[in-house]
Design an enzyme around this catalytic site. Structure first.
Site, PDB file in Angstrom:
ATOM      1  N   GLU A   1      52.108  41.652  55.045  1.00  9.13           N
ATOM      2  CA  GLU A   1      52.179  43.001  54.454  1.00  9.13           C
ATOM      3  C   GLU A   1      52.706  43.996  55.490  1.00  9.13           C
ATOM      4  O   GLU A   1      53.287  45.021  55.156  1.00  9.13           O
ATOM      5  CB  GLU A   1      50.814  43.439  53.935  1.00  9.13           C
ATOM      6  CG  GLU A   1      50.896  44.553  52.896  1.00  9.13           C
ATOM      7  CD  GLU A   1      49.642  44.692  52.059  1.00  9.13           C
ATOM      8  OE1 GLU A   1      48.670  45.337  52.539  1.00  9.13           O
ATOM      9  OE2 GLU A   1      49.633  44.181  50.929  1.00  9.13           O
TER      10      GLU A   1
ATOM     11  N   HIS B   1      44.310  16.004  55.417  1.00  8.54           N
ATOM     12  CA  HIS B   1      44.224  15.110  54.247  1.00  8.54           C
ATOM     13  C   HIS B   1      45.003  15.685  53.074  1.00  8.54           C
ATOM     14  O   HIS B   1      44.780  15.290  51.925  1.00  8.54           O
ATOM     15  CB  HIS B   1      42.750  14.898  53.873  1.00  8.54           C
ATOM     16  CG  HIS B   1      41.929  14.362  54.994  1.00  8.54           C
ATOM     17  ND1 HIS B   1      41.843  13.020  55.285  1.00  8.54           N
ATOM     18  CD2 HIS B   1      41.205  14.992  55.951  1.00  8.54           C
ATOM     19  CE1 HIS B   1      41.082  12.838  56.349  1.00  8.54           C
ATOM     20  NE2 HIS B   1      40.672  14.031  56.773  1.00  8.54           N
TER      21      HIS B   1
ATOM     22  N   LYS C   1      52.414  46.836  40.603  1.00  9.96           N
ATOM     23  CA  LYS C   1      51.295  47.579  40.020  1.00  9.96           C
ATOM     24  C   LYS C   1      51.760  48.412  38.823  1.00  9.96           C
ATOM     25  O   LYS C   1      51.108  48.472  37.791  1.00  9.96           O
ATOM     26  CB  LYS C   1      50.661  48.485  41.076  1.00  9.96           C
ATOM     27  CG  LYS C   1      49.962  47.749  42.216  1.00  9.96           C
ATOM     28  CD  LYS C   1      49.439  48.728  43.270  1.00  9.96           C
ATOM     29  CE  LYS C   1      48.770  48.002  44.420  1.00  9.96           C
ATOM     30  NZ  LYS C   1      48.303  48.944  45.490  1.00  9.96           N
TER      31      LYS C   1
HETATM   32  O1  F6P Z   1      48.010  45.106  48.743  1.00  9.59           O
HETATM   33  C1  F6P Z   1      48.203  46.464  48.630  1.00  9.59           C
HETATM   34  C2  F6P Z   1      46.982  47.179  49.156  1.00  9.59           C
HETATM   35  O2  F6P Z   1      47.210  48.550  49.111  1.00  9.59           O
HETATM   36  C3  F6P Z   1      46.584  46.728  50.552  1.00  9.59           C
HETATM   37  O3  F6P Z   1      47.355  47.327  51.553  1.00  9.59           O
HETATM   38  C4  F6P Z   1      45.141  47.130  50.568  1.00  9.59           C
HETATM   39  O4  F6P Z   1      44.426  46.523  51.625  1.00  9.59           O
HETATM   40  C5  F6P Z   1      44.705  46.645  49.188  1.00  9.59           C
HETATM   41  O5  F6P Z   1      45.838  46.897  48.339  1.00  9.59           O
HETATM   42  C6  F6P Z   1      43.455  47.310  48.638  1.00  9.59           C
HETATM   43  O6  F6P Z   1      43.672  48.694  48.606  1.00  9.59           O
HETATM   44  P1  F6P Z   1      42.376  49.650  48.512  1.00  9.59           P
HETATM   45  O7  F6P Z   1      41.565  49.425  49.766  1.00  9.59           O
HETATM   46  O8  F6P Z   1      42.944  51.036  48.428  1.00  9.59           O
HETATM   47  O9  F6P Z   1      41.600  49.271  47.274  1.00  9.59           O
END
Ligand code: F6P
Length: 495
Positions: free
Chosen positions: A323, A354, A463
């Site tokens: 990320e 394995h 999202k």
């Molecule tokens: O994967 C995207 C992200 O924004 C990560 O960077 C973050 O750790 C996760 O989603 C959870 O985000 P939040 O802590 O705002 O719920």
């Protein structure tokens, strides 16, 4: 520096035969950690010249800017000061303002009360995902010595069966909840938090805490203001273990152990910001990944734990590296012609022997590995621990050395790059040192590759589309393959 040519043809066995000191020459000991790069196709001259890459990239100045609170996350206009969260006096850190020490004391006091059992709660459900789950879960799994007065349960992705099975065996009168979410807007987290709010009922106000950078959203959700454990918005999610996101881990391992974890991380900060370019574990990890990715052109990296306490290290590093470094444009918004993040996979050492090691030994692709272990066992079965260490060394040797045979199907080609990372002992201090070192290795790589490691715009479109598909699915009375295919067809052509 003699640059490593692509598709390197160095013969590892030959390099060891020619240099009886190779293992020592290509190993770094930094405190309680040993990083052995002798099974990477590097001549000793190339290994010795690696730090020059860091100097050429301006690492010392970049590190100074990071620690001084400069805007190192330009796309969000933020500094990245997770180091301040683990400083002895966080409020003295340049540019962070007041309150960090009080915030830390608050969440550690909650953790201490939970750990001791003084709250009367026997169970704690931590709901969070990504950086709000992976770091705390790793630390809890690695350092849980069974002494806690509370059991901790981890919920991340939406899993109705898991939640129902868990709630069926827990007592709402004796169960606390931590909603960990920097944004307090992550769909998976809030849906599960809502289900837990319903399940706790009137107890929700007193038995639910929020670890978040958005306190007002947490109170709007119904969490008492006194139960909100805030942290600053310049804390990246994957760098947030040291903040109140770590409260559940601290509840399990105890405040003292969490303080030691933080102290280990603070030592890594000191070493990384003061060492010359090849004396810190962080820098060597960065240079190792740089060589594997940019010179040997390997698109994958396996992190295999030969100490069960580090079983979740691969999961944690997947987010931290991919990320942070999975970017396609540089800091000048120019398309990157050179490779960035590898695909990181991981798991537990002998389990994977394995399953995937056959391909790692004889497959047509080369997948570099980082094998991680510890000289101490952490349990009362030293013979089992010696077996783990024997397998670690055996796999490293077989991958690097290969094996000839009159039957081609029995031959191992060898010359498969494998690095070894070994702790003198694994405890809160050395684990904290390791995790902070990987954080800094990621930063160092971002400087070598001229990218922003602190944003993650790539996850936003998914999202957005998921929200649209969810609304379309909610409108359907039934769902069959035909509906499914229609949704997919429309989705590829609509805005
Ligand atoms: O994967 C995207 C992200 O924004 C990560 O960077 C973050 O750790 C996760 O989603 C959870 O985000 P939040 O802590 O705002 O719920």
């Amino acid at each position: 520096m003699p640059v490593l040519e692509k598709n390197n043809t160095l013969d590892l066995s030959k390099l060891f035969l020619e240099d009886g000191e190779r293992a020592r020459r290509l190993a770094l000991i930094d405190g309680d950690w040993l990083l052995d790069l002798s099974r990477l196709p590097l001549s000793s001259a190339q290994y010795a010249a690696l730090p020059a890459l860091a100097l050429e990239a301006g690492l010392p100045d970049a590190i100074a800017r990071l620690f001084a609170g400069a805007t190192v996350n330009p796309s969000e206009g933020r500094p990245a000061l997770h180091m301040a969260l683990r400083a002895a006096d966080p409020d003295a850190w340049p540019g962070v303002g007041k309150g960090l020490a009080a915030d830390r004391d608050r969440f550690l006091a909650v953790a201490d009360n939970l750990h001791s059992g003084r709250t009367g709660l026997t169970d704690l459900i931590h709901v969070g995902i990504g950086g709000s789950d992976l770091g705390p879960r790793l630390v809890a799994d690695a350092l849980d010595d069974g002494s806690a007065g509370v059991r901790v349960h981890w919920l991340s992705t939406l899993d109705g069966r898991r939640l129902d099975r868990l709630l069926a065996r827990l007592d709402p009168a004796r169960t606390g909840v931590v909603v960990a979410s920097k944004s307090f807007s992550t769909e998976e987290t809030l849906l599960q938090a809502a289900a837990l709010r319903d399940w706790l009922g009137v107890r929700f106000a007193d038995q639910c805490w929020a670890a978040t950078a958005m306190p007002e959203r947490a109170t709007a959700f119904g969490i008492s203001a006194s139960q909100v454990l805030p942290f600053p918005d310049w804390t990246g999610g994957r760098f947030s273990l040291w903040s109140s996101v770590g409260v559940s881990a601290a509840a399990l391992i105890g405040r003292q152990a969490f303080d030691r974890l933080v102290a280990g991380a603070a030592e890594a900060d000191r070493v990384f910001s003061s060492a010359t370019m090849n004396q810190s574990l962080a820098m060597q990890l960065a240079l190792m990944i740089h060589v594997l990715r940019r010179h040997l052109d390997a698109p994958t990296l396996g992190v295999i734990a030969y100490d069960p306490r580090l079983a979740l290290l691969g999961d944690y590093l997947q987010q931290l590296l991919m990320e942070s470094l999975g970017k396609g444009v540089d800091l000048a918004d120019q398309h990157l012609a050179l490779a960035t993040s590898p695909l990181l996979f991981g798991g537990r050492g002998t389990d994977l022997q394995h399953s995937i090691f056959q391909a790692l030994h004889q497959g047509t692709d080369t997948h570099p590995l980082l094998l991680v272990g510890s000289l101490d066992a952490g349990h009362a079965r030293p013979d089992w621990h010696r077996v783990q260490l024997a397998h670690l060394l055996a796999q490293a040797t077989a991958l690097a050395r290969g094996r000839d045979d009159s039957q081609p199907c029995r031959r191992l080609p060898g010359n498969r790059p494998v690095a070894l990372l070994l702790a003198r002992r694994l405890d809160p201090v050395t684990l904290g040192y390791l995790l902070a070192s990987f954080e800094h290795a990621v930063f160092a790589l971002s400087v070598l590759w001229n990218i922003n490691p602190f944003d993650q715009w790539g996850v936003e479109e998914g999202k957005r589309l998921a929200g649209r598909y969810r609304r379309q699915l909610d409108e359907l009375d039934s769902l069959d393959f035909d509906h499914w295919l229609q949704l997919g067809q429309r989705g590829m052509t609509e805005g």
